[in-house]
Design a protein around this motif. Structure first.
Motif, PDB file in Angstrom:
ATOM      1  N   SER B 126     -36.151 -33.865  -8.916  1.00 32.28           N
ATOM      2  CA  SER B 126     -36.017 -33.235 -10.228  1.00 32.28           C
ATOM      3  C   SER B 126     -36.890 -31.985 -10.333  1.00 32.28           C
ATOM      4  O   SER B 126     -37.014 -31.404 -11.381  1.00 32.28           O
ATOM      5  N   GLY B 127     -37.503 -31.564  -9.231  1.00 31.75           N
ATOM      6  CA  GLY B 127     -38.328 -30.359  -9.270  1.00 31.75           C
ATOM      7  C   GLY B 127     -39.768 -30.715  -9.004  1.00 31.75           C
ATOM      8  O   GLY B 127     -40.051 -31.361  -8.012  1.00 31.75           O
ATOM      9  N   ASN B 128     -40.660 -30.271  -9.878  1.00 28.42           N
ATOM     10  CA  ASN B 128     -42.071 -30.577  -9.663  1.00 28.42           C
ATOM     11  C   ASN B 128     -42.349 -32.068  -9.795  1.00 28.42           C
ATOM     12  O   ASN B 128     -41.909 -32.696 -10.737  1.00 28.42           O
ATOM     13  N   VAL B 153     -42.615 -30.392  -4.400  1.00 31.32           N
ATOM     14  CA  VAL B 153     -41.266 -30.298  -4.966  1.00 31.32           C
ATOM     15  C   VAL B 153     -40.439 -31.556  -4.743  1.00 31.32           C
ATOM     16  O   VAL B 153     -39.393 -31.732  -5.348  1.00 31.32           O
TER      17      VAL B 153
END
Lengths: 185, 234
Positions: B126-128, B153
């Protein structure tokens, strides 16, 4: 250079492809139900995802032991419950008792109407002995006999728990309505 | 059928086909109304229980199995079976780059750092990733991340040569770097420094766990190793 082993090689490859296809069909058909069940059992999205990954990895490894596709759901739930229990066996798994974190992160459960949110709160507040058979019944569509087998209980006990689960949910819902009426009055 | 038995049966299974229950409802409209109520409640409960499934979850489950299968077959089977397994793999997932020599754990590490694999991981992340969610996963290794190690990430369990490890992907200045946490007991044969044509890796021991850092840029790999030595505790 392949001529000598061509036959063996291609039949192995066909078997692999068959197993792969069978596995992919299983994942596609059941991953959503299994994930949802894991969420209601574990109440933590990250842990639920991990346990479901372990479950399907084990399922792949012993896919040949699944003879009847119709039994796949209960087979996977059996694996999932065992994988989940293993988390507590590992002594280094230094987690707080899962029931202490009884309020799941609302974000994990997605956006829903207020009504559903309320029901979710009530359902996730049920103790595990009521929540598990209830989810087996409403999410997985298991019969009383199937639930009894999964939980290693007799059927009468299961039916009593299901009765109490709905009874508690109903009481919680009507209780809230009463409170609402009093506030309004 | 008395009221209590009727209600108990319905509460336990609103979809019951018990003939006594069916007859009781037919004879008494108030019983039928109660039954309808509970069926409506069940429909609501089913809707409320159907929480959303993470994006690409099915693909992820299929991909993981593929990676696991590949490493197993490369080890145990004769070459032509490994070749057939690889062909099947390539058809289904497409990992031709993994056919390197036999170098055990290091090769599996390289396989998990391939562009395709890393890109899929990132696509599904989902990103970070927060330190909190990393630490939930670190609990498996009895360890903790207590300091910044950069922009993580993606963080996911994966199997390196059948050893369960935690794979983090960190965005460096010059590219992506992978960091693996594995139990030391199962990774003794891995060298401290290893490399192939494109990638440099090094590994070091922190108490009970081994940290493996791999990336394209040797300077960044060594920098991240230094940071990780302090940031992780076991």
């Amino acid at each position: 250079m392949f001529s000598r082993n061509k036959k063996a090689s291609s039949s192995v490859s066909t078997d692999m492809m068959k197993k792969q296809k069978r596995y992919e069909a299983l994942v596609k058909a059941l991953h959503a139900d299994i994930f949802r069940y894991a969420m209601w059992l574990i109440k933590d999205k990250a842990i639920a995802e991990d346990v479901v990954q372990e479950t399907f990895l084990r399922a792949w490894k012993s896919l040949d032991s699944l003879k009847d596709e119709a039994a796949a759901k209960s087979w996977l739930i059996t694996i999932l419950r065992r994988e989940n229990a293993r988390r507590f066996e590992r002594k280094q798994f230094d987690l707080v008792d899962i029931d202490d974190v009884a309020v799941p992160d609302p974000k994990d459960f997605g956006d829903v109407t207020l009504e559903h949110r309320e029901l979710r709160r009530i359902m996730s507040g049920l103790s595990e002995e009521y929540r598990e058979p209830l989810m087996m019944q409403i999410l997985m569509g298991f019969s009383g006999d199937e639930i009894a087998e999964q939980l290693n209980l007799n059927k009468n006990t299961v039916m009593t728990r299901l009765f109490r689960a709905r009874n508690q949910i109903r009481e919680a819902l009507t209780g809230e309505q009463t409170t609402g009426a009093q506030v309004n009055g | 059928m008395d009221e209590l038995t009727f209600r108990r049966t319905i509460y336990a299974d609103p979809n019951t086909t018990d003939p006594d229950v069916v007859k009781a409802a037919k004879d008494d409209p108030s019983k039928q109304a109660f039954w309808d109520d509970i069926k409506a409640l069940d429909a609501q409960m089913i809707a409320a229980a159907s929480i959303p499934v993470p994006d690409n979850f099915a693909e992820k489950l299929i991909l993981r199995q593929g990676m696991d299968e590949f490493s197993q077959h490369r080890k145990k089977r004769p070459w032509y079976v490994a070749m057939a397994a690889s062909v099947a793999m390539v058809v289904s997932i497409g990992y031709m780059t993994l056919l390197a020599g036999d170098n055990g754990l290091a090769n599996d590490v390289f396989a998990h750092v391939s562009h395709e694999y890393v890109n899929k991981e990132i696509m599904m992340s989902s990103g970070n990733v927060s330190t909190e969610s990393i630490n939930k996963k670190m609990a498996t290794f009895n360890g903790q991340l207590s300091d910044e190690i950069g922009n993580i990430v993606s963080a996911n369990y994966c199997y390196l040569d059948k050893i369960k490890s935690l794979h983090m992907i960190i965005k460096g200045e010059k590219g992506l770097i992978s960091l693996f946490v594995v139990p030391d007991s199962e990774s003794k044969d891995l060298k401290e420094d290893f490399s192939n044509d494109e990638l440099t890796g090094n590994s070091f021991l922190l108490e009970s766990a081994k940290i493996i850092v791999v990336g394209e840029n040797a300077a960044e790999v060594s920098q991240l190793s230094k940071t990780a030595k302090v940031a992780f505790t076991f």
